[in-house]
Motif scaffolding. Structure first.
Motif, PDB file in Angstrom:
ATOM      1  N   THR A   5       0.829  -1.205   0.000  1.00 19.88           N
ATOM      2  CA  THR A   5       0.000   0.000   0.000  1.00 19.88           C
ATOM      3  C   THR A   5       0.863   1.254   0.000  1.00 19.88           C
ATOM      4  N   SER A   6       1.949   1.219   0.776  1.00 16.09           N
ATOM      5  CA  SER A   6       2.865   2.367   0.810  1.00 16.09           C
ATOM      6  C   SER A   6       3.364   2.726  -0.587  1.00 16.09           C
ATOM      7  N   GLU A   7       3.723   1.684  -1.336  1.00 15.76           N
ATOM      8  CA  GLU A   7       4.231   1.942  -2.686  1.00 15.76           C
ATOM      9  C   GLU A   7       3.144   2.504  -3.589  1.00 15.76           C
ATOM     10  N   LYS A   8       1.942   1.958  -3.450  1.00  8.67           N
ATOM     11  CA  LYS A   8       0.825   2.495  -4.226  1.00  8.67           C
ATOM     12  C   LYS A   8       0.617   3.977  -3.930  1.00  8.67           C
ATOM     13  N   ILE A   9       0.664   4.293  -2.632  1.00  6.41           N
ATOM     14  CA  ILE A   9       0.468   5.693  -2.218  1.00  6.41           C
ATOM     15  C   ILE A   9       1.546   6.577  -2.847  1.00  6.41           C
ATOM     16  N   ARG A  37      -9.105   4.887   2.921  1.00  3.45           N
ATOM     17  CA  ARG A  37      -9.503   6.130   3.595  1.00  3.45           C
ATOM     18  C   ARG A  37      -8.302   7.034   3.831  1.00  3.45           C
ATOM     19  N   LYS A  38      -8.572   8.304   3.961  1.00  6.41           N
ATOM     20  CA  LYS A  38      -7.509   9.275   4.264  1.00  6.41           C
ATOM     21  C   LYS A  38      -6.709   8.862   5.497  1.00  6.41           C
ATOM     22  N   ALA A  39      -7.407   8.432   6.517  1.00  9.07           N
ATOM     23  CA  ALA A  39      -6.740   8.070   7.776  1.00  9.07           C
ATOM     24  C   ALA A  39      -5.721   6.957   7.557  1.00  9.07           C
ATOM     25  N   SER A  40      -6.018   6.091   6.604  1.00 11.06           N
ATOM     26  CA  SER A  40      -5.090   4.992   6.331  1.00 11.06           C
ATOM     27  C   SER A  40      -3.804   5.510   5.697  1.00 11.06           C
ATOM     28  N   ILE A  41      -3.930   6.568   4.935  1.00  6.84           N
ATOM     29  CA  ILE A  41      -2.736   7.168   4.351  1.00  6.84           C
ATOM     30  C   ILE A  41      -1.888   7.794   5.457  1.00  6.84           C
ATOM     31  N   HIS A  43      -1.696   6.711   8.341  1.00  8.34           N
ATOM     32  CA  HIS A  43      -1.042   5.599   9.036  1.00  8.34           C
ATOM     33  C   HIS A  43       0.327   5.319   8.419  1.00  8.34           C
ATOM     34  N   HIS A  44       0.379   5.381   7.097  1.00 11.10           N
ATOM     35  CA  HIS A  44       1.644   5.101   6.403  1.00 11.10           C
ATOM     36  C   HIS A  44       2.553   6.325   6.378  1.00 11.10           C
ATOM     37  N   PHE A  45       1.965   7.488   6.170  1.00 14.33           N
ATOM     38  CA  PHE A  45       2.759   8.730   6.098  1.00 14.33           C
ATOM     39  C   PHE A  45       2.087   9.799   6.963  1.00 14.33           C
ATOM     40  N   PRO A  46       2.600   9.995   8.183  1.00 11.93           N
ATOM     41  CA  PRO A  46       1.909  10.843   9.158  1.00 11.93           C
ATOM     42  C   PRO A  46       1.535  12.229   8.635  1.00 11.93           C
ATOM     43  N   THR A  47       2.439  12.858   7.870  1.00  9.30           N
ATOM     44  CA  THR A  47       2.116  14.180   7.343  1.00  9.30           C
ATOM     45  C   THR A  47       2.406  14.232   5.848  1.00  9.30           C
ATOM     46  N   LYS A  48       1.838  15.244   5.221  1.00 12.24           N
ATOM     47  CA  LYS A  48       2.049  15.423   3.784  1.00 12.24           C
ATOM     48  C   LYS A  48       3.534  15.683   3.504  1.00 12.24           C
ATOM     49  N   HIS A  50       6.026  14.647   5.170  1.00  8.49           N
ATOM     50  CA  HIS A  50       6.741  13.389   5.321  1.00  8.49           C
ATOM     51  C   HIS A  50       6.563  12.518   4.083  1.00  8.49           C
ATOM     52  N   LEU A  51       5.332  12.459   3.589  1.00 11.95           N
ATOM     53  CA  LEU A  51       5.043  11.672   2.385  1.00 11.95           C
ATOM     54  C   LEU A  51       5.896  12.112   1.210  1.00 11.95           C
ATOM     55  N   VAL A  52       5.916  13.421   0.959  1.00 11.97           N
ATOM     56  CA  VAL A  52       6.676  13.920  -0.186  1.00 11.97           C
ATOM     57  C   VAL A  52       8.170  13.748   0.039  1.00 11.97           C
ATOM     58  N   SER A  53       8.593  13.862   1.276  1.00 10.83           N
ATOM     59  CA  SER A  53      10.005  13.654   1.578  1.00 10.83           C
ATOM     60  C   SER A  53      10.430  12.221   1.234  1.00 10.83           C
ATOM     61  N   VAL A  54       9.632  11.248   1.651  1.00  8.23           N
ATOM     62  CA  VAL A  54       9.925   9.849   1.333  1.00  8.23           C
ATOM     63  C   VAL A  54       9.884   9.643  -0.179  1.00  8.23           C
ATOM     64  N   LEU A  55       8.905  10.277  -0.806  1.00  7.40           N
ATOM     65  CA  LEU A  55       8.780  10.214  -2.265  1.00  7.40           C
ATOM     66  C   LEU A  55      10.069  10.665  -2.942  1.00  7.40           C
ATOM     67  N   LEU A  56      10.645  11.755  -2.433  1.00  3.02           N
ATOM     68  CA  LEU A  56      11.844  12.308  -3.051  1.00  3.02           C
ATOM     69  C   LEU A  56      13.076  11.455  -2.760  1.00  3.02           C
ATOM     70  N   GLN A  57      13.085  10.825  -1.583  1.00  5.30           N
ATOM     71  CA  GLN A  57      14.190   9.894  -1.299  1.00  5.30           C
ATOM     72  C   GLN A  57      14.161   8.745  -2.298  1.00  5.30           C
ATOM     73  N   ARG A  58      12.970   8.209  -2.496  1.00  5.88           N
ATOM     74  CA  ARG A  58      12.808   7.121  -3.459  1.00  5.88           C
ATOM     75  C   ARG A  58      13.192   7.574  -4.861  1.00  5.88           C
ATOM     76  N   TYR A  59      12.750   8.774  -5.214  1.00  5.10           N
ATOM     77  CA  TYR A  59      13.034   9.314  -6.542  1.00  5.10           C
ATOM     78  C   TYR A  59      14.535   9.503  -6.742  1.00  5.10           C
ATOM     79  N   ALA A  60      15.196  10.001  -5.702  1.00  7.14           N
ATOM     80  CA  ALA A  60      16.644  10.218  -5.783  1.00  7.14           C
ATOM     81  C   ALA A  60      17.361   8.896  -6.038  1.00  7.14           C
TER      82      ALA A  60
END
Lengths: 190, 190
Positions: A5-9, A37-41, A43-48, A50-60
């Motif tokens: 699910t994390s990867e899908k997100i 649900r939003k709440a489930s997101i 659960h995986h990424f506490p804040t927006k 944080h989500l984009v930060s992880v996204l950019l780490q993966r992208y890098a």
DNA sequence: TATTACCTACCTACTAATAGGTAGATTTAA
DNA sequence: TTAAATCTACCTATTAGTAGGTAGGTAATA
């Protein structure tokens, strides 16, 4: 399970950022796209941020791996640059990912959380460094003749690529990417 | 009164769009910046889309006037291009307006109201047309030697300018704009 | 072998803040 | 004295984020 699910997100978020930047999407958009649900997101990424930060780490990581693969698999520097451009060319024409995430975020860098902003800056630095070293290698092998320093030519190439993405998008003409980037590559030939 | 409230609103909105794009600002931001209530802004511009649309009409006029002035006041085409680049150079180094509004909006064009999107497209078309005609004039006077068609070279120049703005912003280095655009101009000399 | 504990993933239901926008009263200026 | 400009005071939808709980699996333990 073939994809967590994390990867899908992260995949959906990347598509959304590419489409409209950091302020152009919400957890609700992601929620709708993958059917949780939003709440489930949260659960995986506490804040927006944080989500984009992880996204950019993966992208890098992906970008680094991609450029490394090109460098090791293609012996001649002009072929390496061509492979890099071809990659974006096909991303744009297939409209799968018609823009670089970091280029997208660079536009609104002043408004971004510092953590994210520094990821973006680093991407620009890494990419220009790779281009410069590829140009240097090409010069040493007599396959490029540059008008200026490799670092300067690298900046010009990087800007051309980003500008070409923007024009392709603004004009709704995917073909214009090649029309801009192609000649820029060709004029490096000795 | 030396500046109407409408003009103040447009000025602030332009600064905010330049900083973060369409989704990067709100009526509350404008309200705070010029010291009137949100409702008063709605009096002048009923919707956000309307506000930005008017903003772009004004911008188009300013851009057209600016380019026309350059064309009539500067006889030699290379000087005209230089004047255009100098304009942006000073905008960027003075951080007064470090990005083109339309280039900013082009990134998120897919999410924009069609009215606004078409303004953005038109700006790209107008600018590349002006560049192409300036290049053509320069070729006729023997002051430029192009590798490709003027329209193609114009697209390359436009992309370089936009890409250079992006790099300057991403890297936090205003000087990089000239470092990218300068050489692109110089290589047009015969 | 139960059973207790813990964990991950997800849910419903909420909150506070902000978004864009409206209605109608009041002030200001021609 | 009329019209434009601004105000107060709302509204509704959406935003990011939280609280608290459930279902199902895994691991430790008695």
């Amino acid at each position: 399970m073939e994809q967590t699910t994390s990867e899908k997100i992260l995949d959906v978020a990347q598509t959304l950022v590419v489409a409209g930047g950091y302020n152009g999407f919400s957890y609700a958009d992601i929620s709708e796209a993958i059917g949780i649900r939003k709440a489930s997101i949260h659960h995986h990424f506490p804040t927006k941020a944080h989500l984009v930060s992880v996204l950019l780490q993966r992208y890098a990581k992906q970008a680094e791996d991609g450029l490394n693969a090109v460098s090791t698999n293609i012996p001649n520097p002009p072929g390496r640059l061509q492979a890099y451009f071809d990659h974006w060319q096909s991303c744009i024409t297939q409209t799968s990912e018609p823009f670089c995430v970091c280029a997208m975020l660079a536009g609104e860098i002043e408004l971004l959380p510092e953590d994210i902003a520094s990821h973006v800056r680093r991407h620009f630095e890494n990419l220009s460094r790779w281009l410069a070293s590829t140009l240097t290698a090409g010069v040493e092998q007599g396959q490029f003749r540059l008008s200026g320093a490799p670092e300067e030519e690298a900046q010009i190439l990087m800007a051309s690529v980003h500008g070409a993405m923007l024009s392709a998008r603004a004009l709704g003409r995917p073909d214009i990417f090649a029309a801009i980037v192609g000649p820029q590559l060709r004029r490096l030939s000795p």
